[in-house]
Scaffold this motif. Structure first.
Motif, PDB file in Angstrom:
ATOM      1  N   LEU A  70      -7.590  -3.209  -0.251  1.00  0.00           N
ATOM      2  CA  LEU A  70      -8.373  -2.839   0.934  1.00  0.00           C
ATOM      3  C   LEU A  70      -8.809  -4.065   1.740  1.00  0.00           C
ATOM      4  CD1 LEU A  70     -10.644   0.043  -0.429  1.00  0.00           C
ATOM      5  CD2 LEU A  70      -8.852   0.233   1.306  1.00  0.00           C
ATOM      6  N   ARG A  71      -8.894  -5.222   1.099  1.00  0.00           N
ATOM      7  CA  ARG A  71      -9.297  -6.433   1.822  1.00  0.00           C
ATOM      8  C   ARG A  71      -8.308  -6.793   2.925  1.00  0.00           C
ATOM      9  NH1 ARG A  71     -10.250 -11.472  -1.608  1.00  0.00           N
ATOM     10  NH2 ARG A  71     -11.340 -12.172   0.265  1.00  0.00           N
ATOM     11  N   GLY A  72      -7.050  -6.395   2.758  1.00  0.00           N
ATOM     12  CA  GLY A  72      -6.035  -6.704   3.761  1.00  0.00           C
ATOM     13  C   GLY A  72      -5.861  -5.628   4.806  1.00  0.00           C
ATOM     14  N   ALA A  73      -6.726  -4.622   4.795  1.00  0.00           N
ATOM     15  CA  ALA A  73      -6.576  -3.499   5.726  1.00  0.00           C
ATOM     16  C   ALA A  73      -7.009  -3.878   7.135  1.00  0.00           C
ATOM     17  CB  ALA A  73      -7.399  -2.308   5.229  1.00  0.00           C
ATOM     18  N   ASP A  74      -6.381  -3.239   8.122  1.00  0.00           N
ATOM     19  CA  ASP A  74      -6.779  -3.380   9.526  1.00  0.00           C
ATOM     20  C   ASP A  74      -7.768  -2.275   9.871  1.00  0.00           C
ATOM     21  OD1 ASP A  74      -5.062  -5.532   9.929  1.00  0.00           O
ATOM     22  OD2 ASP A  74      -3.377  -4.212  10.435  1.00  0.00           O
ATOM     23  N   PRO A  96     -13.776   5.959  12.347  1.00  0.00           N
ATOM     24  CA  PRO A  96     -13.209   4.692  11.855  1.00  0.00           C
ATOM     25  C   PRO A  96     -12.233   4.920  10.703  1.00  0.00           C
ATOM     26  CG  PRO A  96     -15.454   4.961  11.063  1.00  0.00           C
ATOM     27  CD  PRO A  96     -15.199   6.106  11.997  1.00  0.00           C
ATOM     28  N   LEU A  97     -11.146   4.143  10.698  1.00  0.00           N
ATOM     29  CA  LEU A  97     -10.150   4.223   9.636  1.00  0.00           C
ATOM     30  C   LEU A  97      -9.769   2.819   9.194  1.00  0.00           C
ATOM     31  CD1 LEU A  97      -7.662   6.896  11.075  1.00  0.00           C
ATOM     32  CD2 LEU A  97      -9.352   7.264   9.280  1.00  0.00           C
ATOM     33  N   LEU A  98      -9.312   2.710   7.951  1.00  0.00           N
ATOM     34  CA  LEU A  98      -8.738   1.468   7.434  1.00  0.00           C
ATOM     35  C   LEU A  98      -7.249   1.694   7.239  1.00  0.00           C
ATOM     36  CD1 LEU A  98     -11.365   0.370   4.753  1.00  0.00           C
ATOM     37  CD2 LEU A  98     -11.053  -0.570   7.041  1.00  0.00           C
ATOM     38  N   LEU A  99      -6.427   0.805   7.830  1.00  0.00           N
ATOM     39  CA  LEU A  99      -4.982   0.912   7.729  1.00  0.00           C
ATOM     40  C   LEU A  99      -4.460  -0.143   6.763  1.00  0.00           C
ATOM     41  CD1 LEU A  99      -2.151   1.853   8.551  1.00  0.00           C
ATOM     42  CD2 LEU A  99      -2.307   0.295  10.514  1.00  0.00           C
ATOM     43  N   CYS A 100      -3.927   0.293   5.622  1.00  0.00           N
ATOM     44  CA  CYS A 100      -3.295  -0.606   4.656  1.00  0.00           C
ATOM     45  C   CYS A 100      -1.786  -0.565   4.895  1.00  0.00           C
ATOM     46  CB  CYS A 100      -3.612  -0.171   3.223  1.00  0.00           C
ATOM     47  SG  CYS A 100      -5.351  -0.273   2.785  1.00  0.00           S
ATOM     48  N   ARG A 101      -1.230  -1.651   5.427  1.00  0.00           N
ATOM     49  CA  ARG A 101       0.204  -1.664   5.737  1.00  0.00           C
ATOM     50  C   ARG A 101       1.044  -1.820   4.466  1.00  0.00           C
ATOM     51  NH1 ARG A 101       0.599  -1.901  11.185  1.00  0.00           N
ATOM     52  NH2 ARG A 101      -1.242  -2.693  12.302  1.00  0.00           N
ATOM     53  N   ASN A 102       0.535  -2.523   3.486  1.00  0.00           N
ATOM     54  CA  ASN A 102       1.171  -2.629   2.166  1.00  0.00           C
ATOM     55  C   ASN A 102       2.610  -3.136   2.232  1.00  0.00           C
ATOM     56  OD1 ASN A 102      -1.200  -1.524   1.072  1.00  0.00           O
ATOM     57  ND2 ASN A 102      -0.442   0.561   1.345  1.00  0.00           N
ATOM     58  N   SER A 103       2.898  -4.025   3.176  1.00  0.00           N
ATOM     59  CA  SER A 103       4.256  -4.534   3.340  1.00  0.00           C
ATOM     60  C   SER A 103       4.331  -6.050   3.192  1.00  0.00           C
ATOM     61  CB  SER A 103       4.810  -4.135   4.708  1.00  0.00           C
ATOM     62  OG  SER A 103       3.955  -4.584   5.749  1.00  0.00           O
ATOM     63  N   GLY A 104       3.226  -6.694   2.816  1.00  0.00           N
ATOM     64  CA  GLY A 104       3.231  -8.142   2.690  1.00  0.00           C
ATOM     65  C   GLY A 104       3.127  -8.825   4.043  1.00  0.00           C
ATOM     66  N   ILE A 134      -1.857 -12.447  -1.256  1.00  0.00           N
ATOM     67  CA  ILE A 134      -0.931 -11.621  -0.471  1.00  0.00           C
ATOM     68  C   ILE A 134      -1.656 -10.875   0.635  1.00  0.00           C
ATOM     69  CG2 ILE A 134       0.617  -9.617  -0.595  1.00  0.00           C
ATOM     70  CD1 ILE A 134       1.339 -10.559  -3.462  1.00  0.00           C
ATOM     71  N   GLU A 135      -2.811 -10.303   0.310  1.00  0.00           N
ATOM     72  CA  GLU A 135      -3.530  -9.478   1.283  1.00  0.00           C
ATOM     73  C   GLU A 135      -4.248 -10.301   2.344  1.00  0.00           C
ATOM     74  OE1 GLU A 135      -3.408  -6.228   1.664  1.00  0.00           O
ATOM     75  OE2 GLU A 135      -1.952  -6.181   0.036  1.00  0.00           O
ATOM     76  N   ARG A 136      -4.524 -11.563   2.063  1.00  0.00           N
ATOM     77  CA  ARG A 136      -5.214 -12.427   3.026  1.00  0.00           C
ATOM     78  C   ARG A 136      -4.312 -13.568   3.485  1.00  0.00           C
ATOM     79  NH1 ARG A 136      -9.607 -10.475   5.679  1.00  0.00           N
ATOM     80  NH2 ARG A 136     -11.052  -9.436   4.281  1.00  0.00           N
ATOM     81  N   TYR A 137      -3.002 -13.332   3.492  1.00  0.00           N
ATOM     82  CA  TYR A 137      -2.070 -14.428   3.759  1.00  0.00           C
ATOM     83  C   TYR A 137      -2.232 -15.001   5.170  1.00  0.00           C
ATOM     84  CZ  TYR A 137       1.946 -17.155   4.831  1.00  0.00           C
ATOM     85  OH  TYR A 137       2.725 -18.198   5.236  1.00  0.00           O
ATOM     86  N   SER A 138      -2.129 -16.318   5.255  1.00  0.00           N
ATOM     87  CA  SER A 138      -2.071 -17.022   6.533  1.00  0.00           C
ATOM     88  C   SER A 138      -1.495 -18.413   6.271  1.00  0.00           C
ATOM     89  CB  SER A 138      -3.453 -17.144   7.180  1.00  0.00           C
ATOM     90  OG  SER A 138      -4.286 -18.004   6.432  1.00  0.00           O
ATOM     91  N   ILE A 139      -0.975 -19.047   7.310  1.00  0.00           N
ATOM     92  CA  ILE A 139      -0.453 -20.409   7.177  1.00  0.00           C
ATOM     93  C   ILE A 139      -1.579 -21.358   6.772  1.00  0.00           C
ATOM     94  CG2 ILE A 139       0.519 -22.354   8.450  1.00  0.00           C
ATOM     95  CD1 ILE A 139       2.571 -20.269   7.779  1.00  0.00           C
TER      96      ILE A 139
END
Length: 499
Positions: A258-262, A270-278, A447-452
């Motif tokens: 859920l931490r990576g949800a939009d 309100p909704l949380l969108l979990c893309r779950n695709s990396g 993975i859920e909080r990925y950034s450069i």
């Protein structure tokens, strides 16, 4: 109960001070003072950062004007000197911030000093390259080497004084832990190693009921929640929010996802969108470009070190230098990972995979040194250039071990959403013998909080891990104590609840 040894000595005095109803004027005044002090924590941290940044910049300005400004083929005018000093300040701020060097109160004093020292070496090395490029010739590095030494002394004084001031203003919080299984004992012992930050005064089993827990919680400044049902946890978290108390929560797998949800809205819902695709396609492209830009020069730069490692391995027992083994990367694809051989020949004669331990008798003396400094992983630069791995990502596991872990932890394959990595979040924040379940959690956090930027931070933290490898859980006796009552593991309890 073994946990009794970790309780704060001031528990009796604290309870006497807190005896009575929550409406007591003295208690209200005390809480008001604590809240007011919390408001100034960020301000203190900001001025502490500003102080050390200003001092380091002034040091460089002195060195620049005395040692380098007059040696340029095309000398700068006044604004050019200012720009050079500003670039140094921004570079120092960026590298130190990315490596976590300003986290006074969060990191141990020694960790702050080590991190800042490494950042100082990196910044001064980059600055020397800039100075030579601007000067169009190789200038003497001695002024910057002396500057680095003075930086170390200044950083040691700053980290000591800042930490003393911080913990004088903000003493360790008095906490209570609410637990549901023996997994909480490991967390308690780890937190008890930071007595400067956490003071665990009491433990209470969730089985006693929420009313009793809330009554006990009212006496403390925060609560540690570990391995209890979602419904109970929600009630405690809401109570803490209402009472403005801190809650330290051991997350479940679903929490991390859920931490990576939009955050999106469906009209007024309100909704949380979990893309779950990396990572996205753009992120994967940028990550691959960064891998190549770093690894190709690194392979050339570290070739003398790799040659020395190869000679040492060959001289020890005459066996092969490289060790190849089948591992898993993104999507469960198999590939052959390359490492410098650190074990005796035929380390797995019976054909059964065995995890290496810190004191494994199969590890050779040369291999022990290579493992401790992470030098045995250097041949994996070739794997990265080939595209099998990335610089940062979950460490690749053997198919047999992945299958074994997946029987106990079905979510273990979630790590395969991204390429395997030479280093990873679990490697720089965990220890050598971190449990597979905790490694899974840390890999999913990455993975859920990925950034450069996160990749760059992990790379900087890897340098510290290579130079200063931490103790294992066994060495710190983390696994020597368990809480009573239930004997289920955290992953077992979580899976039962989700089912």
């Amino acid at each position: 109960m073994a946990l009794q040894e970790n309780r704060c000595a001031a528990r009796g005095k604290f309870r006497k001070e807190q005896t009575g109803t929550n409406s007591c004027p003295a208690v209200k005044i005390l809480r008001m003072k604590q809240k007011n002090k919390e408001q100034y924590k960020r301000i203190i941290s900001f001025f502490s950062t500003l102080l050390i940044l200003g001092l380091l910049t002034l040091e460089f300005a002195f060195v620049w004007y005395v040692a380098y400004s007059d040696k340029l083929l095309l000398p700068f005018y006044r604004r050019g000197h200012w720009l050079m000093i500003l670039v140094y300040a921004l570079l120092t701020l960026t590298v130190s911030q990315a490596s976590g060097g300003y986290k006074i109160g969060y990191l141990k004093r020694s960790d702050v000093l080590y991190t800042q020292s490494i950042a100082s070496v990196i910044v001064n090395a980059i600055t020397y390259a800039q100075v030579c490029l601007i000067g169009r010739q190789l200038l003497s590095p001695i002024p910057l080497i002396i500057l680095t030494g003075v930086d170390m002394i200044l950083l040691a004084a700053w980290s000591y004084l800042s930490s003393c001031l911080y913990f004088r203003l903000y003493p360790p919080r008095k906490l209570i832990i609410v637990y549901g299984s023996k997994a909480a004992a490991q967390l308690v012992l780890k937190m008890s190693m930071r007595v400067d930050k956490y003071m665990i005064c009491e433990s209470i089993d969730i089985a006693v009921g929420l009313d009793k827990i809330k009554e006990e919680l009212a006496r403390y400044e925060g609560v540690i929640i570990c391995d209890i049902s979602g419904a109970d946890r929600n009630d405690i978290v809401k109570y803490c929010f209402e009472e403005s108390k801190r809650a330290y929560i051991s997350p479940k797998i679903s929490d991390i996802i859920l931490r990576g949800a939009d955050e999106i809205r469906l009209f007024d819902t309100p909704l949380l969108l979990c893309r779950n695709s990396g990572p996205s396609a753009e992120q994967r492209f940028a990550k691959r470009a960064m891998d190549l830009l770093i690894c190709i020069p690194a392979l050339v730069l570290f070739s003398p070190v790799m040659l020395a490692c190869a000679i040492a391995i060959k001289a020890h027992d005459g066996g092969p230098v490289l060790y190849r083994q089948t591992r898993l990367t993104i999507g469960g694809r198999e590939f052959e990972v390359m490492k410098f051989r650190s074990m005796v020949l035929d380390a797995e004669k019976d054909g059964k995979p065995r995890l290496a331990t810190e004191d494994d008798d199969r590890i050779t003396p040369v291999g022990r040194f290579l493992r401790k400094c992470r030098l045995d992983e250097l041949p994996q630069l070739i794997n990265i250039i080939r595209g099998d791995m990335s610089i940062v990502g979950p460490r690749p596991e053997r198919p047999e071990l992945t299958e074994e872990y997946s029987r106990e932890i079905p979510e273990f394959r979630f790590r395969l959403k991204v390429k395997a990595g030479l280093t990873g979040y679990a490697q720089v924040t965990g220890v050598y013998d971190t449990s597979p379940f905790d490694k899974l959690k840390m890999d999913l956090m990455y993975i859920e909080r990925y950034s450069i930027l996160l990749d760059l931070r992990i790379m900087l933290m890897t340098v510290k891990t290579m130079l200063l490898p931490g103790q294992t859980n066994e060495e710190q006796h983390i696994y020597s104590v368990v809480l009573p009552q239930q004997e289920e593991t955290e992953s077992d309890t979580e899976r039962k609840e989700e089912t």
